[in-house]
Each structure stands twice: as C-alpha cells, then as structure tokens.
Design a protein around this motif. Structure first.
Motif, PDB file in Angstrom:
ATOM      1  N   ALA A   1       0.976  -1.142  -0.215  1.00 44.33           N
ATOM      2  CA  ALA A   1      -0.719  -0.341  -0.254  1.00 44.33           C
ATOM      3  C   ALA A   1       1.068   1.148  -0.176  1.00 44.33           C
ATOM      4  CB  ALA A   1      -0.393   0.094   1.192  1.00 44.33           C
ATOM      5  N   PHE A   2       1.928   0.943   0.664  1.00 42.69           N
ATOM      6  CA  PHE A   2       2.996   2.191   0.906  1.00 42.69           C
ATOM      7  C   PHE A   2       3.939   2.347  -0.835  1.00 42.69           C
ATOM      8  CE2 PHE A   2       6.895   4.179   0.747  1.00 42.69           C
ATOM      9  CZ  PHE A   2       7.542   4.895   1.828  1.00 42.69           C
ATOM     10  N   LEU A   3       3.536   1.468  -1.648  1.00 44.19           N
ATOM     11  CA  LEU A   3       4.485   1.648  -2.638  1.00 44.19           C
ATOM     12  C   LEU A   3       3.022   2.497  -3.637  1.00 44.19           C
ATOM     13  CD1 LEU A   3       6.439  -1.648  -2.881  1.00 44.19           C
ATOM     14  CD2 LEU A   3       7.814   1.060  -3.163  1.00 44.19           C
ATOM     15  N   GLU A   4       2.199   1.947  -3.618  1.00 45.39           N
ATOM     16  CA  GLU A   4       0.613   2.280  -4.379  1.00 45.39           C
ATOM     17  C   GLU A   4       0.653   3.951  -4.104  1.00 45.39           C
ATOM     18  OE1 GLU A   4      -3.128   0.215  -4.535  1.00 45.39           O
ATOM     19  OE2 GLU A   4      -1.790  -1.392  -3.291  1.00 45.39           O
ATOM     20  N   TYR A   5       0.907   4.547  -2.674  1.00 43.15           N
ATOM     21  CA  TYR A   5       0.721   5.623  -2.790  1.00 43.15           C
ATOM     22  C   TYR A   5       1.514   6.858  -2.338  1.00 43.15           C
ATOM     23  CZ  TYR A   5      -3.208   4.525   0.438  1.00 43.15           C
ATOM     24  OH  TYR A   5      -4.691   3.142   0.746  1.00 43.15           O
ATOM     25  N   ALA A   6       2.516   6.206  -2.517  1.00 42.43           N
ATOM     26  CA  ALA A   6       3.892   6.969  -2.320  1.00 42.43           C
ATOM     27  C   ALA A   6       4.091   7.354  -3.851  1.00 42.43           C
ATOM     28  CB  ALA A   6       4.744   6.735  -0.929  1.00 42.43           C
ATOM     29  N   TYR A   7       4.529   6.249  -4.290  1.00 43.23           N
ATOM     30  CA  TYR A   7       4.878   6.029  -5.590  1.00 43.23           C
ATOM     31  C   TYR A   7       4.335   5.829  -7.190  1.00 43.23           C
ATOM     32  CZ  TYR A   7       9.376   6.409  -3.828  1.00 43.23           C
ATOM     33  OH  TYR A   7      10.645   6.510  -3.177  1.00 43.23           O
ATOM     34  N   GLY A   8       2.671   5.763  -7.149  1.00 41.33           N
ATOM     35  CA  GLY A   8       1.268   6.154  -7.698  1.00 41.33           C
ATOM     36  C   GLY A   8       1.802   4.502  -8.671  1.00 41.33           C
ATOM     37  N   LEU A   9       2.059   3.251  -7.958  1.00 41.22           N
ATOM     38  CA  LEU A   9       2.215   1.784  -8.075  1.00 41.22           C
ATOM     39  C   LEU A   9       1.042   1.095  -9.132  1.00 41.22           C
ATOM     40  CD1 LEU A   9       6.134   1.091  -7.401  1.00 41.22           C
ATOM     41  CD2 LEU A   9       5.098   2.191  -9.244  1.00 41.22           C
ATOM     42  N   SER A  10       0.554   0.427  -9.986  1.00 41.85           N
ATOM     43  CA  SER A  10      -0.338  -0.301  -9.666  1.00 41.85           C
ATOM     44  C   SER A  10      -0.327  -1.162  -8.597  1.00 41.85           C
ATOM     45  CB  SER A  10      -0.998  -1.011 -11.100  1.00 41.85           C
ATOM     46  OG  SER A  10       0.404  -2.355 -11.669  1.00 41.85           O
ATOM     47  N   VAL A  11      -1.031  -2.346  -8.453  1.00 42.36           N
ATOM     48  CA  VAL A  11      -1.350  -3.519  -7.455  1.00 42.36           C
ATOM     49  C   VAL A  11      -0.349  -4.191  -7.940  1.00 42.36           C
ATOM     50  CG1 VAL A  11      -2.600  -5.514  -6.309  1.00 42.36           C
ATOM     51  CG2 VAL A  11      -3.902  -3.153  -6.645  1.00 42.36           C
ATOM     52  N   ALA A  12      -0.285  -4.735  -8.993  1.00 44.73           N
ATOM     53  CA  ALA A  12       0.752  -5.317  -9.599  1.00 44.73           C
ATOM     54  C   ALA A  12       2.134  -4.655  -9.550  1.00 44.73           C
ATOM     55  CB  ALA A  12       0.436  -6.216 -10.571  1.00 44.73           C
ATOM     56  N   ASP A  13       2.651  -3.815  -9.458  1.00 47.12           N
ATOM     57  CA  ASP A  13       3.986  -3.367  -9.560  1.00 47.12           C
ATOM     58  C   ASP A  13       4.449  -2.446  -8.682  1.00 47.12           C
ATOM     59  OD1 ASP A  13       4.286  -3.092 -12.234  1.00 47.12           O
ATOM     60  OD2 ASP A  13       3.665  -1.367 -12.414  1.00 47.12           O
ATOM     61  N   ALA A  14       3.522  -2.576  -7.302  1.00 51.25           N
ATOM     62  CA  ALA A  14       3.642  -2.605  -6.155  1.00 51.25           C
ATOM     63  C   ALA A  14       4.091  -4.174  -5.138  1.00 51.25           C
ATOM     64  CB  ALA A  14       2.562  -1.812  -5.425  1.00 51.25           C
ATOM     65  N   ALA A  15       2.792  -5.323  -5.484  1.00 47.95           N
ATOM     66  CA  ALA A  15       3.759  -6.553  -4.801  1.00 47.95           C
ATOM     67  C   ALA A  15       4.795  -7.483  -5.135  1.00 47.95           C
ATOM     68  CB  ALA A  15       2.783  -7.409  -5.222  1.00 47.95           C
ATOM     69  N   SER A  16       5.308  -6.530  -6.875  1.00 45.80           N
ATOM     70  CA  SER A  16       6.385  -7.459  -7.545  1.00 45.80           C
ATOM     71  C   SER A  16       7.840  -6.259  -6.554  1.00 45.80           C
ATOM     72  CB  SER A  16       6.272  -6.871  -9.173  1.00 45.80           C
ATOM     73  OG  SER A  16       7.640  -7.308  -9.281  1.00 45.80           O
ATOM     74  N   TYR A  17       7.582  -4.950  -6.436  1.00 43.21           N
ATOM     75  CA  TYR A  17       9.246  -4.361  -5.483  1.00 43.21           C
ATOM     76  C   TYR A  17       8.459  -4.681  -4.290  1.00 43.21           C
ATOM     77  CZ  TYR A  17       9.648  -1.064  -9.170  1.00 43.21           C
ATOM     78  OH  TYR A  17       9.916  -0.846 -10.877  1.00 43.21           O
ATOM     79  N   THR A  18       7.349  -4.902  -3.345  1.00 41.75           N
ATOM     80  CA  THR A  18       7.179  -6.230  -2.099  1.00 41.75           C
ATOM     81  C   THR A  18       8.101  -7.319  -1.971  1.00 41.75           C
ATOM     82  OG1 THR A  18       5.648  -4.997  -1.361  1.00 41.75           O
ATOM     83  CG2 THR A  18       6.235  -5.733  -0.180  1.00 41.75           C
ATOM     84  N   THR A  19       8.378  -8.323  -3.043  1.00 40.45           N
ATOM     85  CA  THR A  19       9.176  -8.727  -3.212  1.00 40.45           C
ATOM     86  C   THR A  19      10.733  -8.710  -2.795  1.00 40.45           C
ATOM     87  OG1 THR A  19       9.713  -9.579  -5.386  1.00 40.45           O
ATOM     88  CG2 THR A  19       7.638 -10.244  -4.767  1.00 40.45           C
ATOM     89  N   TRP A  20      11.388  -7.760  -3.165  1.00 37.39           N
ATOM     90  CA  TRP A  20      12.556  -7.696  -3.351  1.00 37.39           C
ATOM     91  C   TRP A  20      12.749  -7.527  -1.694  1.00 37.39           C
ATOM     92  CZ3 TRP A  20      14.204  -3.304  -7.357  1.00 37.39           C
ATOM     93  CH2 TRP A  20      14.034  -3.790  -8.513  1.00 37.39           C
ATOM     94  N   PRO A  21      12.251  -6.752  -0.520  1.00 35.72           N
ATOM     95  CA  PRO A  21      13.286  -6.943   0.887  1.00 35.72           C
ATOM     96  C   PRO A  21      12.841  -8.619   0.864  1.00 35.72           C
ATOM     97  CG  PRO A  21      11.292  -5.478   0.761  1.00 35.72           C
ATOM     98  CD  PRO A  21      11.768  -5.887  -1.103  1.00 35.72           C
ATOM     99  N   LEU A  22      12.044  -9.504   0.969  1.00 38.66           N
ATOM    100  CA  LEU A  22      11.678 -10.224   1.160  1.00 38.66           C
ATOM    101  C   LEU A  22      12.495 -11.599   0.733  1.00 38.66           C
ATOM    102  CD1 LEU A  22       7.831 -11.069   0.628  1.00 38.66           C
ATOM    103  CD2 LEU A  22       8.878 -10.322   3.143  1.00 38.66           C
TER     104      LEU A  22
END
Length: 459
Positions: free
Chosen positions: A271-292
C-alpha cells in the motif's frame, strides 16, 4: 521402534530431509495465506469501505491471535503429537482463509483474521519441536535457517502471485484467497501421510538414522557438562533467574524490534508503494518481493557467517552479538538510504539490501538463545518468539493510522521508513545486553571463551 529396520544397517536413511521439506512447505503455505491480505489491502478497503486505520486494525488482529495461542499451540503438539496437531492446524487456518474471503464488513473481517492468528500460532512451536525430534543438535542451525527462509519465500509468493492474479489475470481477491486455502489442505493430507511424530515410528527410518538423530545434545554444546547441574532447582527459582537475566531481556527486546521492522514488508509496504509512488497493485506487489528475497538470502547466509566467525575467533560474543550488531546497524543504514531514493526501483533496492542484513541477524538470535538457555531452550525460545509477536498486533495498527494521517494531511511518506530505521537501530543496541557466554542462572563471568573454543575444537 516398530518402523526401524535392522540396527546393522550401515548408512542412515534420509527421511529427516523429507521432513524438513514438509515443514518448510508448511511455512510457505502459512505465509501465503497470512500475507495475501497485504497485497489486497487497498482493494478490500475500497470494496468494504474501510479506512487505512481500520485495515491496520484488521492486520493487527492476526497478531493478537498469534500472541494469545503461542503457548497453547505448543501444548497441543505435546498433548496430541506434532503429526496430528500441525496437520489439523493447517486445515483450520485454511478454512479461516475462506471465511476471510466471505467477510462483508469490518467486524467479520477482523474476527476472521484474529481466529486465523490463533490457528497459525501453533506453527513455530510445533515446527521447533519437529526439528528437535528429527535432527541432531549439531544440524539444527541450518534446519532452522531453512524454516526462516521458507517463511519469507511464502511472503514472496503471496506478494507476487496475488498481484499478478489480481491485475494481470483479473481474478478478484475472494477467488484468490479461496484458491490459497486449498494449498494448506493439500499440504495437510500429504504431511499426515508422510510424517510421524517420532522417528522411531516411521516405517522408512532405519536404526542408523535414529542413532544419528539421537546424537547427544550435551556432546554438541561446549559448556553443557558444566551448565546442566546449575539448572537442577525449582521452577520458581528458574523463573526468577529468567527475570534477572540481562541477556534474556536483550534477546527479547531485539526480537520485538526486528519483528517490528520486518512487518513493514509483509503488511503495509504494498500500500505504501501504491500511495507514495503511484504504482499499480501488481507493480507494488512485485517491488515488495525484493526485500523479502533479501531476507531469504540473509537468513541462509547468516548461519554460515555465525559458524565461520566462531570457528575463526573462538568467540561466541563476536559470532552472536558482534554479527547481530553489525548486521542490524547496516540494515538501519540501508533503510535510511531508501528515504533518499528517487524511484521505486532504487527505493526497493535499498530496502532489499537492508532486509538482507536483517535476515542475517536471525541465526545469531537463535544461536544466542540456545547459548543462554541451556536445557531450557524450548521455554526460552518460546518467550523470545512471544515477545516478537507483540509487534504483530501493535505495529500494523499504528502504521495504518499513520498512513491514513499522511494521506489526509499530505504528509511526508518518509516518516514511515524513518520509524523503521529506529526499529532496527534499537534492535542493534539491544544486543549489547546479550552475553552469550553466560547462561541463565550462571554466575557473572560465565565460562571463558578460550575454554569454550578448546571444547569446540575437541569435538
């Protein structure tokens, strides 16, 4: 020993590695159903007309249930055996995932996640008991690292798959949650068919594998012969020793702050990536996998680093406390650097580097806990994990309220990240309380590290 073949078998069978695969998959399955809610967070909020504050309360509800049932979940495994208990709990949390998909307002959604947390609370204590029963003391470190890594693998799958199924293939979150519930049910049936609570009862285990598993824990702990007599006292005295142990306080405090930092990745980061960077749900989820993924890499490497530093230096303080302080400090540094990122790629990259160091701090925590616990490892490990779970029902709640406020006041999104920098810095500082050379109840000074290293090398 009904399932054991001839004691004259030359080579141990490898059923224990199949067990490790199954309990690793249990973590993947559990975290898949646990964190799919994070990706669908904003979608669910819109459909059910819930604020970010309310969604934070929903995510915190899981942490509350998880905290409440840590000890009862472990008791079930002791009472009914880990085979029945873990298989049964997997079915229960899978059914509760289906309930979540049918929630139509805040209250049933909150209760579905709270009871879901109650069911999943038995995962860690029963998994730890399985590792203890199926692996010799000298090989439990890497087995534990595999479980820790599998948890983040489940998070990666949840983030990536949910985002793709939602945005690319057009499935709604209800269908996705229901499909995920099948994973735990299928796993439960396969696990129950393969696994036995005791190695002795497994039809494919031979006597050589049982002998390998029964390798004496005392032979694997340099100070065990000296420490054991010190614990032959009353339960009340042991409780007092735990409360007075500075190292145990340090272990518990670092557990809370490390968990608080990790929770950003698996709750509010999409949700942070969606709000702060204006990303789509899929893109935000994809970037979230990086730290994991960073956590997975760090976790697996941490076990190697801890053992290597101890072998080279003979110092438990360096291999446990030193490695943890250094890695968590680096984690705080990289997390802070992410606030200066100008793109989601750079932001996720810095977070991933920090998360790798965060994962590296996990094996030192397990090793130090075993060092200070002596024969009370199960109890002390349970205490550490319970304190860590407190973050599960305090942090997501407050983060939701903070994100809500930032949205409505056009505030600084970096505030969210800076809070997590503080979490990791506090975790690093808390390690300064930990003396892995001194077991709980042991007189000040503990056993000299040089003596411990001589015993280690003698093995």
């Amino acid at each position: 020993m009904a399932g054991i073949s001839s004691p004259h078998d030359a080579s141990p069978t490898i059923v224990r590695y199949g067990v490790l695969v199954f309990i690793s998959l249990a973590s993947v399955s559990a975290y898949l159903t646990r964190y799919c809610l994070s990706v669908a967070n904003t979608t669910i909020g819109r459909e059910l007309q819930l604020s970010d504050t309310q969604m934070g309360q929903v995510m915190a509800a899981w942490g509350l249930g998880y905290f409440i049932c840590q000890v009862p979940g472990g008791w079930l495994g002791t009472r009914f055996g880990t085979r029945k208990t873990l298989a049964g709990l997997s079915v229960i949390w899978s059914v509760l995932t289906v309930w979540t998909s049918f929630a139509y307002s805040f209250r049933p959604l909150w209760w579905s996640r709270m009871t879901f947390g109650l069911a999943q609370a038995g995962l860690v204590p029963n998994t730890a008991e399985i590792i203890k029963s199926w692996f010799p003391a000298s090989r439990r470190g890497m087995a534990s690292a595999c479980i820790g890594a599998s948890m983040s693998v489940g998070g990666v799958v949840a983030m990536k798959a949910t985002g793709e199924l939602r945005d690319t293939y057009g499935y709604d979150w209800l269908t996705i949650f229901q499909a995920y519930s099948l994973v735990g049910i299928v796993w439960s049936a396969a696990f129950y068919a393969y696994f036995r609570t005791r190695p002795n009862d497994h039809p494919w285990v031979n006597a050589a594998e049982v002998d390998l598993i029964r390798e004496s824990p005392l032979a694997e702990t340099p100070d065990a012969v000296d420490v054991q007599p010190r614990y032959e006292d009353s339960r009340r005295a042991r409780a007092g020793q735990m409360l007075a142990s500075r190292s145990l306080w340090g272990i518990c405090i670092q557990s809370y702050f490390r968990a608080a930092g990790y929770l950003l990745f698996v709750t509010w980061l999409p949700a942070f990536l969606e709000y702060a960077y204006g990303l789509s749900v899929a893109d935000a989820a994809s970037y979230t996998t990086w730290p994991l993924i960073g956590v997975i890499v760090g976790n697996m490497g941490g076990g190697l680093v801890v053992d290597a530093v101890y072998k080279m230096t003979g110092s438990r303080r360096l291999s446990r406390t030193g490695v943890a302080v250094a890695s968590l400090s680096m984690c705080a540094l990289f997390t802070f650097a992410s606030t200066r990122a100008g793109s989601p790629e750079l932001f996720a990259g810095f977070l991933a580097c920090g998360a790798c160091f965060s994962g590296l701090a996990n094996p030192p925590a397990w090793a130090a806990t075993m060092d200070i616990a002596g024969p009370q490892t199960a109890v002390v490990m349970g205490i550490m994990n319970m304190v860590g779970t407190i973050a599960g029902f305090t942090v997501p709640n407050r983060l939701g309220a903070l994100i809500d406020r930032i949205q409505h006041t056009d505030g600084d999104w970096n505030t969210v990240i800076l809070i997590h920098v503080v979490f990791y810095a506090c975790a690093a500082l808390s390690w300064l309380l930990v003396d892995p050379n001194r077991a709980i109840g042991e007189p000040a000074g503990g056993k000299p590290e040089s003596t411990a290293q001589q015993s280690y090398e003698a093995r």
